[in-house]
Design an enzyme around this catalytic site. Structure first.
Site, PDB file in Angstrom:
ATOM      1  N   LYS A 292       0.871  -1.190   0.000  1.00  0.00           N
ATOM      2  CA  LYS A 292       0.000   0.000   0.000  1.00  0.00           C
ATOM      3  C   LYS A 292       0.897   1.225   0.000  1.00  0.00           C
ATOM      4  O   LYS A 292       2.021   1.177   0.489  1.00  0.00           O
ATOM      5  CB  LYS A 292      -0.870   0.015   1.260  1.00  0.00           C
ATOM      6  CG  LYS A 292      -2.139   0.846   1.134  1.00  0.00           C
ATOM      7  CD  LYS A 292      -3.242   0.029   0.516  1.00  0.00           C
ATOM      8  CE  LYS A 292      -4.549   0.768   0.497  1.00  0.00           C
ATOM      9  NZ  LYS A 292      -5.654  -0.130   0.136  1.00  0.00           N
TER      10      LYS A 292
HETATM   11  P1  NAD Z   1     -13.060   7.432  -2.670  1.00  0.00           P
HETATM   12  O1  NAD Z   1     -11.991   8.436  -2.539  1.00  0.00           O
HETATM   13  O2  NAD Z   1     -13.624   7.137  -4.014  1.00  0.00           O
HETATM   14  O3  NAD Z   1     -14.275   7.815  -1.693  1.00  0.00           O
HETATM   15  C1  NAD Z   1     -14.077   8.067  -0.332  1.00  0.00           C
HETATM   16  C2  NAD Z   1     -15.392   8.547   0.272  1.00  0.00           C
HETATM   17  O4  NAD Z   1     -15.196   8.680   1.683  1.00  0.00           O
HETATM   18  C3  NAD Z   1     -15.850   9.910  -0.246  1.00  0.00           C
HETATM   19  O5  NAD Z   1     -17.246   9.901  -0.383  1.00  0.00           O
HETATM   20  C4  NAD Z   1     -15.439  10.855   0.888  1.00  0.00           C
HETATM   21  O6  NAD Z   1     -16.247  12.015   0.966  1.00  0.00           O
HETATM   22  C5  NAD Z   1     -15.654   9.954   2.088  1.00  0.00           C
HETATM   23  N1  NAD Z   1     -14.914  10.416   3.270  1.00  0.00           N
HETATM   24  C6  NAD Z   1     -13.608  10.800   3.323  1.00  0.00           C
HETATM   25  N2  NAD Z   1     -13.316  11.224   4.565  1.00  0.00           N
HETATM   26  C7  NAD Z   1     -14.445  11.078   5.303  1.00  0.00           C
HETATM   27  C8  NAD Z   1     -14.784  11.343   6.662  1.00  0.00           C
HETATM   28  N3  NAD Z   1     -13.883  11.831   7.508  1.00  0.00           N
HETATM   29  N4  NAD Z   1     -16.043  11.077   7.073  1.00  0.00           N
HETATM   30  C9  NAD Z   1     -16.969  10.591   6.209  1.00  0.00           C
HETATM   31  N5  NAD Z   1     -16.712  10.315   4.920  1.00  0.00           N
HETATM   32  C10 NAD Z   1     -15.463  10.557   4.478  1.00  0.00           C
HETATM   33  O7  NAD Z   1     -12.476   6.080  -2.008  1.00  0.00           O
HETATM   34  P2  NAD Z   1     -12.903   4.568  -2.284  1.00  0.00           P
HETATM   35  O8  NAD Z   1     -12.000   4.008  -3.322  1.00  0.00           O
HETATM   36  O9  NAD Z   1     -14.377   4.487  -2.441  1.00  0.00           O
HETATM   37  O10 NAD Z   1     -12.477   3.869  -0.904  1.00  0.00           O
HETATM   38  C11 NAD Z   1     -13.323   3.903   0.248  1.00  0.00           C
HETATM   39  C12 NAD Z   1     -12.840   2.871   1.252  1.00  0.00           C
HETATM   40  O11 NAD Z   1     -12.852   1.573   0.653  1.00  0.00           O
HETATM   41  C13 NAD Z   1     -11.413   3.073   1.759  1.00  0.00           C
HETATM   42  O12 NAD Z   1     -11.340   2.645   3.097  1.00  0.00           O
HETATM   43  C14 NAD Z   1     -10.600   2.155   0.865  1.00  0.00           C
HETATM   44  O13 NAD Z   1      -9.383   1.792   1.457  1.00  0.00           O
HETATM   45  C15 NAD Z   1     -11.562   0.993   0.758  1.00  0.00           C
HETATM   46  N6  NAD Z   1     -11.333   0.143  -0.413  1.00  0.00           N
HETATM   47  C16 NAD Z   1     -11.367   0.634  -1.677  1.00  0.00           C
HETATM   48  C17 NAD Z   1     -11.191  -0.225  -2.749  1.00  0.00           C
HETATM   49  C18 NAD Z   1     -11.295   0.259  -4.170  1.00  0.00           C
HETATM   50  O14 NAD Z   1     -11.282  -0.603  -5.075  1.00  0.00           O
HETATM   51  N7  NAD Z   1     -11.444   1.546  -4.452  1.00  0.00           N
HETATM   52  C19 NAD Z   1     -10.943  -1.592  -2.522  1.00  0.00           C
HETATM   53  C20 NAD Z   1     -10.923  -2.070  -1.221  1.00  0.00           C
HETATM   54  C21 NAD Z   1     -11.134  -1.195  -0.171  1.00  0.00           C
END
Ligand code: NAD
Length: 516
Positions: free
Chosen positions: A184
């Site tokens: 990561k």
């Molecule tokens: P993203 O950047 O597309 O979206 C993040 C979202 O979280 C946004 O809506 C943002 O406004 C919100 N957010 C950020 N800070 C916040 C806070 N303090 N309080 C409330 N909401 C908040 O990210 P993503 O790719 O959707 O990832 C989201 C989660 O899923 C993360 O924990 C990431 O590690 C995990 N994840 C993502 C993937 C992937 O394929 N993108 C895979 C596995 C896990």
């Protein structure tokens, strides 16, 4: 002479609690339960490599808005008519970035470095300076295959956080049975405060430095919070720039746009995987997703796609919280309309705040809403013990990485709230990343139906093994075989998922041995 015990034990862990030590609590619990080989334990307790480096770039000039009080001193400043409106790029923090020669050919009225724009606001012209950003790549473990894990652009990142997230990837790739290890990384930056070209330059510089550490068979990044397919395209270009066999290097990153070698179904894969787990959770109880209600935190990649798929399965979204606001509608939020609202270019913060199809509530109220499912899809550590005490849901499906603290876990168990742990729930992303990587290697292209079918099987098969471990129900069915993983007693689902991961990783060390 030191005793054998001294050779075998890691130094006493520091009493300081960090994100990493918290995240590793479950590792230690599962390792104790299965009597994990001592040397394997030492190998897995710390990452293989922790890289920290710096990225610099030259920023563009900005127009910084003055507060109304300060602007009064410029009451008689005439409006500057900007001939080339494309030269102005509005950022989410209210500043405006000047692209190229934005003001060339315009009638500019500047007084003491200030000008007034047609929107009526007075702005101070601040020349762009060079800036430095801290960047990271943690490579946790590669016993099962190349390091694999996302790139995060966020203000609140640290080595400690990336260590925890990289370790999570090691467990997740083992659980989803893809031939990768865990990694990561990312940059300490709030991407919404920078323009398109600035982010491009920062990303290119990041990859320029990362290039010597990674490769399509060594370490394969993917999108995470704050990054997306566009960033992956830039990373691919920079990595392969000038290489003679650049098309063979397409697998250097996953999560690419389908038009440049990305996989069909990758953008929605993580949300899709969460939905498959939820579907299987209810199927196991003789129920269905149809008619269930859910609340959601985060409406980015994982949250928005997951919500759309759950809505398609017949569930009703009651509330969403993101970084900039919280909305609620007891009759159900129209997910397609909300997605259109958030992705509208005029919505600079890409936030759910202000969505006309729901009412505004406070973030703390999200936790009090009665619903069947809570779907966290934002950042880690959000479900604390206090939050867990308040929740009025029956199931938490962890789309985000590490959303529940260990204390909260204990509260949830005490209160009988079910959990689908992150390392299985959100494994859909890395699973389809593997499909993308394999398509790149073979120069193939699979249809969305093929990807979805493979993903559904992979998610449900491994989730069923985890449920069997949790219930101590070893069995072999047409779909799955949990006999090698059950440990003779029942355990909570998070521990069960970790047991599956550790047994699969341990097998590599025990069968292949250790290189000296
Ligand atoms: P993203 O950047 O597309 O979206 C993040 C979202 O979280 C946004 O809506 C943002 O406004 C919100 N957010 C950020 N800070 C916040 C806070 N303090 N309080 C409330 N909401 C908040 O990210 P993503 O790719 O959707 O990832 C989201 C989660 O899923 C993360 O924990 C990431 O590690 C995990 N994840 C993502 C993937 C992937 O394929 N993108 C895979 C596995 C896990």
């Amino acid at each position: 002479m030191a005793s054998e015990e001294n050779f075998m034990r890691a130094p006493a862990p520091s009493p300081k609690r960090t994100i990493y030590t918290e995240a590793m609590e479950i590792f230690h619990r599962a390792a104790d339960l299965i009597g994990l080989d001592k040397r394997v334990r030492l190998e897995l307790e710390e990452p293989d490599y922790e890289h920290i480096f710096y990225v610099t770039t030259k920023l563009k000039d900005r127009l910084v808005p003055l507060a109304p009080e300060e602007a009064k001193a410029f009451a008689d400043l005439s409006v500057t008519q900007v001939r080339n409106p494309d030269g102005l790029e509005r950022l989410a923090d209210g500043k405006i970035l000047l692209n190229g020669r934005a003001l060339l050919g315009s009638d500019v009225s500047i007084r003491r470095g200030h000008l007034r724009l047609p929107d009526g606001g007075v702005y101070q012209l601040v020349p762009g300076e060079s800036q430095r950003f801290k960047a990271y790549r943690v490579q946790h473990n590669q016993a099962r295959g190349p390091y694999k894990g996302g790139i995060r652009y966020h203000r609140e990142v640290s080595l400690d956080l990336f260590k925890a997230l990289a370790a999570e990837m090691t467990w997740k790739t083992a659980i989803s049975e893809v031939p990768f290890g865990g990694g990561k990384g990312g940059i300490q930056i709030d991407p919404r405060q920078y323009g398109r070209e600035e982010l491009e330059n920062i990303t290119l510089r990041f990859m320029y430095k990362l290039k010597s550490l990674i490769g399509p068979n060594i370490d394969i990044p993917a999108p995470d919070v704050g990054t997306n397919g566009e960033i992956m395209a830039l990373m691919y270009r920079q990595f392969s720039d000038g290489e003679r066999e650049r098309h063979n290097l397409r697998g250097i990153v996953t999560g690419k746009d389908v038009r440049i070698g990305g996989s069909e179904g990758r953008a929605k894969a993580t949300g899709q995987g969460v939905a498959y787990c939820i579907e299987d959770y209810y199927a196991d109880r003789g129920e269905s997703v149809k008619g269930k209600t859910f609340t959601l935190q985060g409406f980015g990649n994982v949250g928005s796609h997951g919500a759309a798929i759950l809505a398609h399965m017949g569930a009703r979204l009651l509330a969403v919280n993101d970084a900039d606001g919280t909305i609620y509608n007891g009759d159900g939020i129209d997910v397609a309309a909300l997605t259109a609202y958030v992705s509208d270019p005029k919505n600079l913060k890409r936030s759910v705040a202000g969505f006309p199809g729901a009412q505004r509530i406070e973030k703390k109220d999200l936790w009090d809403i009665q619903a069947d499912i809570l779907f966290p899809a934002a950042l880690g550590g959000e479900i604390t013990a206090d939050v867990a005490e308040r929740l009025k849901v029956k199931l938490i499906a962890e789309g985000a990485n590490g959303p529940t603290t260990p204390e909260a876990d204990r509260v949830l168990q005490k209160r009988g709230i079910d959990l689908i742990p992150d390392i299985i729930a959100n494994a859909g992303g890395v699973t389809v990343s593997y499909y993308e990587w394999i398509q790149n290697k073979r120069m193939e292209r699979w249809s969305e139906t093929e990807v979805d079918q493979r993903l559904e099987k992979a998610m449900k098969r491994n989730y069923r093994i985890i449920r069997d471990i949790s219930r101590n129900q070893p069995r072999k069915t047409e779909m799955h075989d949990s006999r090698a993983y059950c440990i003779g007693k029942t355990v909570d689902p998070r521990c069960a998922a970790m047991i599956l991961a550790l047994k699969r990783i341990e097998a590599h060390y025990l069968l292949e041995g250790f290189s000296q």
